[in-house]
Scaffold this active site. Sequence first.
Site, PDB file in Angstrom:
ATOM      1  N   LYS A 134       1.318  -1.065   0.000  1.00 20.03           N
ATOM      2  CA  LYS A 134       0.332  -0.061  -0.398  1.00 20.03           C
ATOM      3  C   LYS A 134       0.881   1.223  -0.249  1.00 20.03           C
ATOM      4  O   LYS A 134       0.622   2.289  -0.327  1.00 20.03           O
ATOM      5  CB  LYS A 134      -1.004   0.016   1.463  1.00 20.03           C
ATOM      6  CG  LYS A 134      -2.263  -0.483   0.538  1.00 20.03           C
ATOM      7  CD  LYS A 134      -3.248  -0.600   2.065  1.00 20.03           C
ATOM      8  CE  LYS A 134      -4.627  -1.419   1.980  1.00 20.03           C
ATOM      9  NZ  LYS A 134      -5.513  -0.553   2.986  1.00 20.03           N
ATOM     10  N   LYS A 218      -4.851  -9.972  -6.687  1.00 24.69           N
ATOM     11  CA  LYS A 218      -5.949  -9.908  -6.048  1.00 24.69           C
ATOM     12  C   LYS A 218      -7.056  -9.441  -6.206  1.00 24.69           C
ATOM     13  O   LYS A 218      -6.922  -7.596  -7.203  1.00 24.69           O
ATOM     14  CB  LYS A 218      -5.648  -9.601  -4.577  1.00 24.69           C
ATOM     15  CG  LYS A 218      -6.849  -9.834  -3.146  1.00 24.69           C
ATOM     16  CD  LYS A 218      -6.008  -9.503  -2.389  1.00 24.69           C
ATOM     17  CE  LYS A 218      -6.348  -7.599  -2.161  1.00 24.69           C
ATOM     18  NZ  LYS A 218      -6.238  -7.559  -0.326  1.00 24.69           N
ATOM     19  N   LYS A 221     -11.453  -3.670  -4.806  1.00 22.87           N
ATOM     20  CA  LYS A 221     -12.194  -2.833  -4.467  1.00 22.87           C
ATOM     21  C   LYS A 221     -11.744  -1.739  -5.019  1.00 22.87           C
ATOM     22  O   LYS A 221     -11.911  -0.467  -5.712  1.00 22.87           O
ATOM     23  CB  LYS A 221     -12.317  -1.607  -2.942  1.00 22.87           C
ATOM     24  CG  LYS A 221     -13.381  -3.243  -2.114  1.00 22.87           C
ATOM     25  CD  LYS A 221     -13.550  -1.996  -0.933  1.00 22.87           C
ATOM     26  CE  LYS A 221     -14.225  -2.921  -0.025  1.00 22.87           C
ATOM     27  NZ  LYS A 221     -13.917  -2.748   1.031  1.00 22.87           N
TER      28      LYS A 221
HETATM   29  P1  AMP Z   1     -11.208  -4.579   3.001  1.00 25.66           P
HETATM   30  O1  AMP Z   1     -12.143  -4.262   1.637  1.00 25.66           O
HETATM   31  O2  AMP Z   1      -9.969  -4.782   2.573  1.00 25.66           O
HETATM   32  O3  AMP Z   1     -11.884  -3.853   3.767  1.00 25.66           O
HETATM   33  O4  AMP Z   1     -11.186  -6.739   2.770  1.00 25.66           O
HETATM   34  C1  AMP Z   1     -12.097  -6.959   3.655  1.00 25.66           C
HETATM   35  C2  AMP Z   1     -12.930  -8.286   3.862  1.00 25.66           C
HETATM   36  O5  AMP Z   1     -12.529  -8.710   2.625  1.00 25.66           O
HETATM   37  C3  AMP Z   1     -11.249  -9.364   4.212  1.00 25.66           C
HETATM   38  O6  AMP Z   1     -11.697 -10.315   4.906  1.00 25.66           O
HETATM   39  C4  AMP Z   1     -10.360  -9.959   2.883  1.00 25.66           C
HETATM   40  O7  AMP Z   1      -9.494 -10.467   3.889  1.00 25.66           O
HETATM   41  C5  AMP Z   1     -11.871  -9.903   2.505  1.00 25.66           C
HETATM   42  N1  AMP Z   1     -11.421 -10.301   0.701  1.00 25.66           N
HETATM   43  C6  AMP Z   1     -10.582  -8.680  -0.221  1.00 25.66           C
HETATM   44  N2  AMP Z   1     -10.298  -8.742  -1.536  1.00 25.66           N
HETATM   45  C7  AMP Z   1     -10.834 -10.176  -0.858  1.00 25.66           C
HETATM   46  C8  AMP Z   1     -10.066 -11.360  -2.673  1.00 25.66           C
HETATM   47  N3  AMP Z   1     -10.006 -10.739  -3.751  1.00 25.66           N
HETATM   48  N4  AMP Z   1     -10.125 -12.671  -2.125  1.00 25.66           N
HETATM   49  C9  AMP Z   1     -11.140 -13.263  -0.829  1.00 25.66           C
HETATM   50  N5  AMP Z   1     -11.167 -11.948   0.190  1.00 25.66           N
HETATM   51  C10 AMP Z   1     -11.233 -11.352  -0.150  1.00 25.66           C
END
Ligand code: AMP
Length: 354
Positions: A134, A218, A221
């Site tokens: 990041k 990955k 968002k």
């Molecule tokens: P975040 O959007 O970073 O706050 O992530 C929220 C949750 O979604 C966390 O548990 C992440 O590990 C999961 N997550 C985010 N992107 C992925 C992805 N591409 N595949 C699987 N899990 C994800």
Amino acid sequence: MKVLSKMKSENNPAPQTHSNSVSSDRVFSGIQPTGTVQLGNYLGALVNWVAMQESHETFYCIVDLHAITVAQDPKELRDNTLKLTATLIACGIDPQRATLFHQSSVREHSELAWILNCVARLGWLNRMTQFKDKAGKDKERASVGLYTYPVLQAADILAYKATHVPVGEDQKQHLELSRDIAAKFNHDFDVAGFFPEPEPYILGPGARVMSLRDGTKKMSKSDPSDLSRINLNDDAETMAKKIRKAKTDPEALPSDVDGLEGRPEAQNLVGIYAALAGTTVKDVLRDYEGKGFGDFKPALADLVVETLSPISQEIGRLSADEKYLKSVLDQGTLRARSVAEPIVKQVKEIVGFL
Ligand code: AMP
Ligand code: TRP
């Protein structure tokens, strides 16, 4: 929901579930109010959040303190917090069962984070790969908050003495750090067992959903290409188009899992199918062995639309009712505080604050 039925069959560190009683394990997880929720969030985390609320005491937190570790717009942050509340409810989080709240409304998160900043070691944080990703090339310009982000995450979990944390695979390292911080606190202050060492709960083929444009990256968002992800609020047409346009290779699907080796895009699409259908990659290959993507993509698009369309419509409906969304968060805040406050009060006594 099909996806949920497979949870217990996987060989995972699943907490015990009881059909009629709520177990003593406590579940905590968080999600950032940045951008729109995408398929990776849904399959990696949210389906497990929904399943766990049936059998456990659950705390689901919109982590707005984490969201300000990078550049952000205050109006967008407010809007995203409400939108995410609507999205989580549309995915099946029941505010009567689960405690759904936003992090900044419970001051114990910040207070405990400071104390844990004094427990965590620089060397531990220097190893965090998410900070490196990041912060990019110019680390000197990253915020100090981004650097200590994983300590705040540990505080989120430990303020509730949570035992289980359902997340996607990318959070594994942060969860290990939370365990190390819990153990060091217990050891340094001679309070064996005060903080439980929280178990990550990372499950199956949806634990790591990759970009539709590049199977080695990955799904996120924050990817600048909207075609790289399925957003939960995309309409059916857009979802189907994104699957049609997803990058693939010219080969047919193999008969076994080993045959997907070195084919990241194929591996990803088959994994998404398996996660949505509540089955395994092996079973999907049994059905589609020898078929090309011309056959597989329409079937996958149908499955994506069938699962996500109702959610997308519900997000639209709930988003219009701001008053309801705020009342859910207010109620969640009260419940969350009633648990975190006495725990953090004890922590302050343990460290010697008068
Ligand atoms: P975040 O959007 O970073 O706050 O992530 C929220 C949750 O979604 C966390 O548990 C992440 O590990 C999961 N997550 C985010 N992107 C992925 C992805 N591409 N595949 C699987 N899990 C994800
Ligand atoms: N860092 C997590 C992510 O980006 C979000 C998060 C914050 C979290 N606090 C948490 C996840 C506590 C689990 C538990 O996905």
